[in-house]
Design a protein around this motif. Structure first.
Motif, mmCIF file in Angstrom:
data_model
loop_
_atom_site.group_PDB
_atom_site.id
_atom_site.type_symbol
_atom_site.label_atom_id
_atom_site.label_comp_id
_atom_site.label_asym_id
_atom_site.label_seq_id
_atom_site.Cartn_x
_atom_site.Cartn_y
_atom_site.Cartn_z
ATOM 1 N N LYS A 85 74.962 19.483 8.527
ATOM 2 C CA LYS A 85 74.391 20.582 9.298
ATOM 3 C C LYS A 85 74.978 21.916 8.874
ATOM 4 C CE LYS A 85 73.017 17.835 13.246
ATOM 5 N NZ LYS A 85 73.039 17.572 14.676
ATOM 6 N N LYS A 86 76.247 21.867 8.455
ATOM 7 C CA LYS A 86 76.913 23.114 8.058
ATOM 8 C C LYS A 86 76.238 23.716 6.836
ATOM 9 C CE LYS A 86 81.334 25.039 6.844
ATOM 10 N NZ LYS A 86 82.481 24.700 6.011
ATOM 11 N N LYS A 87 75.824 22.840 5.905
ATOM 12 C CA LYS A 87 75.200 23.375 4.691
ATOM 13 C C LYS A 87 73.957 24.187 5.030
ATOM 14 C CE LYS A 87 72.755 22.656 0.536
ATOM 15 N NZ LYS A 87 71.990 21.827 -0.370
ATOM 16 N N PHE A 88 73.245 23.730 6.038
ATOM 17 C CA PHE A 88 71.988 24.398 6.361
ATOM 18 C C PHE A 88 72.100 25.290 7.583
ATOM 19 C CE2 PHE A 88 70.998 20.507 4.064
ATOM 20 C CZ PHE A 88 70.144 20.975 3.085
ATOM 21 N N SER A 89 73.345 25.567 8.003
ATOM 22 C CA SER A 89 73.515 26.223 9.303
ATOM 23 C C SER A 89 73.143 27.696 9.285
ATOM 24 C CB SER A 89 74.962 26.068 9.780
ATOM 25 O OG SER A 89 75.806 26.746 8.878
ATOM 26 N N LYS A 90 73.110 28.305 8.084
ATOM 27 C CA LYS A 90 72.717 29.710 8.020
ATOM 28 C C LYS A 90 71.258 29.870 8.435
ATOM 29 C CE LYS A 90 73.635 30.250 3.744
ATOM 30 N NZ LYS A 90 73.690 30.795 2.380
ATOM 31 N N ILE A 91 70.612 28.718 8.421
ATOM 32 C CA ILE A 91 69.172 28.734 8.602
ATOM 33 C C ILE A 91 68.797 28.892 10.067
ATOM 34 C CG2 ILE A 91 67.203 27.150 8.476
ATOM 35 C CD1 ILE A 91 68.531 26.049 5.948
ATOM 36 N N SER A 92 67.824 29.720 10.317
ATOM 37 C CA SER A 92 67.279 29.776 11.670
ATOM 38 C C SER A 92 65.805 29.412 11.587
ATOM 39 C CB SER A 92 67.472 31.152 12.268
ATOM 40 O OG SER A 92 66.340 31.928 12.003
ATOM 41 N N PRO A 93 65.283 28.833 12.646
ATOM 42 C CA PRO A 93 63.981 28.189 12.548
ATOM 43 C C PRO A 93 62.783 29.123 12.649
ATOM 44 C CG PRO A 93 64.874 27.917 14.730
ATOM 45 C CD PRO A 93 65.885 28.684 13.951
ATOM 46 N N GLU A 94 63.026 30.385 12.882
ATOM 47 C CA GLU A 94 61.902 31.256 13.240
ATOM 48 C C GLU A 94 60.754 31.241 12.247
ATOM 49 O OE1 GLU A 94 63.689 35.081 14.129
ATOM 50 O OE2 GLU A 94 65.293 33.890 15.016
ATOM 51 N N GLU A 95 61.095 31.026 10.974
ATOM 52 C CA GLU A 95 60.035 31.204 9.990
ATOM 53 C C GLU A 95 59.542 29.908 9.368
ATOM 54 O OE1 GLU A 95 60.331 34.440 7.436
ATOM 55 O OE2 GLU A 95 61.737 35.524 8.685
ATOM 56 N N VAL A 96 59.904 28.788 9.977
ATOM 57 C CA VAL A 96 59.440 27.523 9.400
ATOM 58 C C VAL A 96 57.920 27.464 9.397
ATOM 59 C CG1 VAL A 96 59.410 25.027 9.639
ATOM 60 C CG2 VAL A 96 61.477 26.290 10.125
#
Lengths: 243, 225, 278
Positions: free
Chosen positions: A232-243
């Motif tokens: 999860k840490k690897k992808f934690s910068k990610i926020s879901p708003e633009e999926v």
């Protein structure tokens, strides 16, 4: 490296100061290499391994390809300087055996039927060996598979338990592995509470074996938690708003 | 239905998502009547199904997809096209003379449409034109990031094209060819594509891409329309 | 027989693109033709190896470890220690590397690094002798390519030198003709720092330190090295193709300049003081 007089002292402390049921400091990092599809670095104390995954890709040679699923290939290998005495180049019988048991563990969780005719290649490289390299390698390999986007039923977490000076201990280090009475690498798919790798080197009583498995499970639960955290840490910068 | 994730939570393989196995969607599987994540990605409910939108996933060819490939073999009855990693497409041309007359050779880059993908492999649609790409920078990004690169109704890709003046051919398999008015413009477009690949899910992406491009080419890549 | 490894499929348009950029002194990653990628050096990461270094050049990553044993000297050099260099292109580094014993590329890499160290007179092998004619230090310098984004030559030599310059060799006393460990350690003297630069030629143009996309379309490539005194310590034409003779003068000049650049970086990152060379 010579045998210490005692592997467990009068206070119940092990050669590196741990209690019997204590893991070594664990470090995990996902996505450490650029050119593979997925990769992970795992450290259990002095044991350091890197795993990388390529695939799904074309199976080579082509006649090995299966019409209904991907083939999974695995190579467990140690660098020459990972051990006390320099390891000669090339694959040893031990490395070939461990490649097989690691592959068979990974096959239990990867949804290979998603990729007919393809191959998924898993490479585990032991950079430094200080006990428990196959379980650390398998732990890293399952992270690398997940990082590569291969669908999986679960992550796999592994650890060795052993018998040292007559006592059961968790996460053997090299000294304990060499001079202890037994070394039992265990890996599980924790979601299903099932065993995916199990070997024993040495002897145990039935009662010790049962307690050993329970001790392994305790360590595995903690390792599994760290794995999910690392992924999860690897992808934690990610926020879901633009999926 | 009882669910065990918050909308858009990052989930990992094996994570329990729901007790209601009937609503298992993409990126999930069921076991003992429950839904678990099969991939790392965002969990959400879409069309009443539990789905995981993966961060990484291999390209799965579908009929109608436009892809960019490299000719990898010429045979008496057609061509083999490398579509990246494990995928080979075939162009079947029954007539040998016709194979030769296409002038295609190993190493040529083509933009083609997939006709079918199944047990017999990936077959290229011959009725759509087989377009040979004559020049450009070929780069590869993760196929899972292609929808983000294109954006809603092409908004993202059009932004890059407009600000850099580049022509950009996007294959659904992750192969992209960029042709621009200057090396700087092409370089800026490559950087923007890489940024989208790496930061696809970080919010404010469009603004960041636009800022990057304005820094690199000052938005002067193309004459304003 | 040295079997040619399977060649990667390359898109023809990439060669023309890379070449046309080069005509304008440009490259696909924004570098100038003679720019090297950023170099990162970390040493002493491993405890079971007597010396170790992890070096990256762009995305290409190399791990080198040194194991030290006591062995017998070569009969014709009874008063000198020995070293051997091995290199493996690990399959985890690239989709194009296959598992198995080192193929011709791995062996070439090892030998190019070996010659650089030897001809560069990096080590004073006489100082690695314990008992003349009987016992000497034997150094195994083992290089592993971990991540391959073109040009594994230059970072491999950097990592071998960094591992050597930070290695800790056990010190021995000779007591009644027998060796006894003193429990102390020493770092071998480094007398010289030869580095290499990989040169890729396309048409009548050249570029340095190719990344993978460039390496795949080169007409021909050379690995050339020099030490701090300006001696050429390594030359290897390492791919098929012909090098235009008229390029060689400018290639030699740029190699001297760029190995100097690598040396300055190395001296910033690695604690080493060059010993007097004979």
């Amino acid at each position: 490296m010579s045998r210490p007089e005692r592997l467990i002292d009068e206070n119940g402390r092990r050669v590196d100061g741990r209690r019997a049921d204590e893991l070594r400091p664990i470090r995990m990092e996902v996505g450490v290499l650029d050119k593979s599809d997925g990769s992970a670095y795992v450290e259990f104390g002095g044991t350091k391994v890197i795993a990388a995954v390529f695939g799904p890709r074309e199976a080579h040679p082509r006649h090995l390809a299966l019409p209904d699923r991907a083939i999974l290939n695995c190579r467990y290998h140690m660098t020459s300087f990972s051990v006390e005495e320099r390891k000669p180049l090339g694959m040893t019988r031990r490395e070939i055996e461990l490649s097989k048991v690691i592959r068979e563990a990974l096959e239990t969780v990867a949804f290979l039927e998603e990729f007919p005719r393809a191959a998924i290649d898993v490479y585990v490289e032991v950079v430094q060996a200080d006990g428990g390299t196959r379980t650390a390698g398998l732990t890293a390999a399952s992270l690398a598979l997940a990082d590569a986007g291969i669908p999986m039923a679960d992550l796999i977490a592994g650890v060795a338990v052993g018998k040292v000076d007559g006592q059961l201990v968790l996460d053997l280090c090299d000294l304990e592995d060499k001079y202890g009475e037994a070394d039992m690498p265990v890996a599980m798919a924790p979601r299903f509470n099932s065993i995916v790798m199990l070997q024993l080197n040495g002897r145990m009583t039935v009662e010790e074996f049962k307690r050993g498995l329970a001790l392994a499970k305790k360590g595995i639960d903690e390792i599994y938690r760290l794995q999910r955290e690392a992924l999860k840490k690897k992808f934690s910068k990610i926020s879901p708003e633009e999926v | 239905m009882p669910i065990y994730f918050t909308e858009h939570e990052i989930v990992v393989p094996g994570q329990l998502l729901s007790d209601n196995g009937k609503r298992s969607g993409e990126g999930t599987y069921t076991h003992g009547g429950k839904i678990y994540a099969a991939r790392i990605g965002f969990a959400s409910i879409r069309d009443n199904k539990v789905v995981v939108t993966p961060f990484k996933a291999a390209y799965k060819p579908a009929p109608g997809d436009w892809v960019v490939g490299i000719v990898s073999d010429v045979k008496p009855n057609g061509f083999e096209i490398d579509l990246g990693r494990h995928l080979k497409g075939t162009i079947r041309i029954p007539d040998r003379e016709e194979v030769i007359s296409t002038g295609l050779n190993v190493g040529d880059v083509v933009y083609v449409r997939i006709k079918e993908s199944g047990l017999s492999g990936v077959v290229i649609d011959k009725r759509s034109r087989i377009r040979r790409i004559e020049s450009g920078i070929l780069i590869q990004i993760h196929p899972a990031k292609i929808p983000r690169l294109i954006g809603r109704r092409g908004s993202m890709i059009n932004l890059i094209k407009r600000l850099t003046g580049c022509e950009i051919i996007v294959g659904k398999n992750g192969f992209i060819v960029i042709n621009g008015p200057s090396p700087e413009a092409e370089f800026a477009a490559v950087k923007a594509v890489k940024m989208i690949e790496e930061e696809a899910h970080i919010s404010g992406l469009t603004e960041r891409v636009e800022k990057l491009l304005r820094e690199l080419v000052g938005g002067a890549g193309a004459p304003s329309s | 027989m040295a079997l040619a490894p399977k060649k990667d499929l390359t898109a023809k348009i990439m060669r023309s693109k890379i070449y046309s950029l080069l005509l304008q002194d440009k490259r696909i990653d924004g570098r100038k033709p003679t720019d090297l990628r950023p170099i990162k050096i970390e040493t002493g990461l491993l405890s079971k190896a007597e010396g170790s270094a992890l070096v990256s050049m762009g995305s290409t990553k190399i791990l080198t470890g040194i194991k030290v044993e006591v062995g017998v000297p070569f009969p014709d050099r009874p008063d000198e220690g020995t070293f051997t260099v091995n290199a493996e292109l690990l399959p985890l580094a690239s989709a194009s590397f296959e598992p198995g014993p080192p193929d011709e590329r791995g062996i070439e890499l090892a030998r190019v690094v070996d010659r650089s160290l030897r001809e560069g007179r990096v080590l004073d092998l006489k100082k690695l002798c314990l008992i003349e004619g009987e016992k000497v230090y034997v150094l195994f310098i083992d290089i592993y390519v971990l991540d391959y984004d073109g040009n594994y030559f230059d970072p491999s030599l950097i990592s071998a030198l960094a591992a050597l310059a930070t290695a800790k060799l056990p010190r021995y006393d000779v007591v009644d003709g027998k060796l006894q460990k003193t429990g102390e350690y020493f770092t071998p003297e480094i007398r010289s720092l030869p580095f290499t630069v990989m040169v890729g030629v396309i048409g009548e143009k050249f570029l340095l330190d190719p990344q993978l996309e460039e390496e795949k379309v080169l007409d021909v490539s050379l690995v050339m090295g020099a030490d701090e005194k300006g001696n050429i310590t390594c030359v290897q034409k390492n791919s098929p193709g012909q090098v235009p003779l008229e390029l060689m003068d400018s290639i030699v000049d740029i190699v001297i300049e760029k190995t100097g650049e690598i040396r300055r970086k190395f001296l910033q990152e690695v604690p080493v003081k060059l010993a007097e060379s004979p």
